[in-house]
Design an enzyme around this catalytic site. Structure first.
Site, PDB file in Angstrom:
ATOM      1  CD  GLU A  76       5.232  -5.517  -1.676  1.00 46.23           C
ATOM      2  OE1 GLU A  76       4.387  -6.150  -1.011  1.00 46.23           O
ATOM      3  OE2 GLU A  76       6.269  -5.055  -1.189  1.00 46.23           O
ATOM      4  CG  HIS A  95       4.412  -0.068  -3.855  1.00 48.86           C
ATOM      5  ND1 HIS A  95       4.615   0.671  -2.712  1.00 48.86           N
ATOM      6  CD2 HIS A  95       5.313  -1.092  -3.812  1.00 48.86           C
ATOM      7  CE1 HIS A  95       5.597   0.130  -2.005  1.00 48.86           C
ATOM      8  NE2 HIS A  95       6.041  -0.934  -2.656  1.00 48.86           N
ATOM      9  CG  HIS A  97      10.480   0.827  -3.018  1.00 45.60           C
ATOM     10  ND1 HIS A  97      11.254  -0.316  -3.040  1.00 45.60           N
ATOM     11  CD2 HIS A  97       9.213   0.410  -2.746  1.00 45.60           C
ATOM     12  CE1 HIS A  97      10.492  -1.373  -2.804  1.00 45.60           C
ATOM     13  NE2 HIS A  97       9.246  -0.959  -2.626  1.00 45.60           N
ATOM     14  CG  HIS A 158       7.590  -1.134   1.749  1.00 44.44           C
ATOM     15  ND1 HIS A 158       6.945  -2.350   1.934  1.00 44.44           N
ATOM     16  CD2 HIS A 158       7.820  -1.045   0.412  1.00 44.44           C
ATOM     17  CE1 HIS A 158       6.821  -2.968   0.778  1.00 44.44           C
ATOM     18  NE2 HIS A 158       7.341  -2.191  -0.169  1.00 44.44           N
ATOM     19  CE1 TYR A 211      -7.663  21.593  -9.472  1.00 43.15           C
ATOM     20  CE2 TYR A 211      -7.022  21.464  -7.164  1.00 43.15           C
ATOM     21  CZ  TYR A 211      -6.701  21.567  -8.492  1.00 43.15           C
ATOM     22  OH  TYR A 211      -5.364  21.634  -8.831  1.00 43.15           O
TER      23      TYR A 211
END
Length: 215
Positions: A76, A95, A97, A158, A211
């Site tokens: 990726e 990233h 899953h 995905h 914040y």
């Protein structure tokens, strides 16, 4: 193989993926992490178990997309590259899953303003991208669009992407997005969640301006 110049970021990249695996929100070698490095970035390698990974296994990808190191970069790497090119405010990407976000993405649904913490990703909602095959230019394009003015998005069928000022910040945001995805899925099983208005969400964004819950 050079490691990230930011102290501890190389080990942090491996650490957050180990944390995700141990907590059950990621499995096997799915998911990846990267950190900006000069004009390029350093990313976790493809198909290498996190338990055996060390900073020396990380892969440097330069501004032209040329990689160096003993391993291939994550499949990726293209969307990591594209995000860094398009977003000067992003220094790290995670990233995953994760189950909730992935399940929601198979419905091609983002996360609307059902809870004020949706604003943690930088906007009034968290978008789901269009579908594209993993590891392609098309996926990189659709990820950048879904992340417009946001720090996180879902990828259709995905998983999720979270961005931050550091690997840990990006991972903390990913955990929050996964929690929100699970909450939204649960609420939908009971009915139609009441959504906060755009003004109510903008009020929250104003409160978040000093914040940063992603840190």
């Amino acid at each position: 193989m050079p490691i990230p110049s930011k102290a501890g970021e190389g080990q942090a990249m491996i650490g957050v993926l180990l944390d995700a695996q141990r907590s059950g929100i990621n499995r096997g070698t799915s998911g990846n992490a990267s950190v900006r490095e000069g004009e390029g970035f350093i990313i976790t390698p493809s198909a290498l178990a996190y338990e055996t990974m060390g900073p020396e296994d990380l892969v440097l990808v330069d501004a032209l997309g040329v990689s160096s190191g003993e391993h291939r970069p994550s499949s990726e790497w293209l969307f990591h590259q594209r995000i860094y090119q398009e977003r000067d405010d992003v220094d790290a990407i995670v990233h995953l899953h994760s189950p909730g976000a992935t399940a929601l993405s198979t419905l091609r649904l983002g996360i609307p303003s059902f809870h004020y913490m949706v604003a943690v990703a930088g906007g009034i909602d968290i978008r789901c991208s269009d579908y594209a095959t993993f590891g392609t230019d098309a996926l990189a394009d659709t990820a950048v669009v879904a992340l417009t003015d946001r720090r996180a998005c879902l990828l259709a069928n995905h998983g999720l992407i979270a961005c931050g000022s550091s690997t840990r910040a990006a991972y903390n945001l990913a955990i929050e997005v996964e929690s929100l995805a699970n909450q939204y899925l649960l609420a939908r099983t009971a009915g139609h969640p009441t959504l906060l208005s755009e003004q109510e969400m903008h009020d929250v964004l104003d409160r978040f301006s000093d914040y940063r819950p992603d840190r």
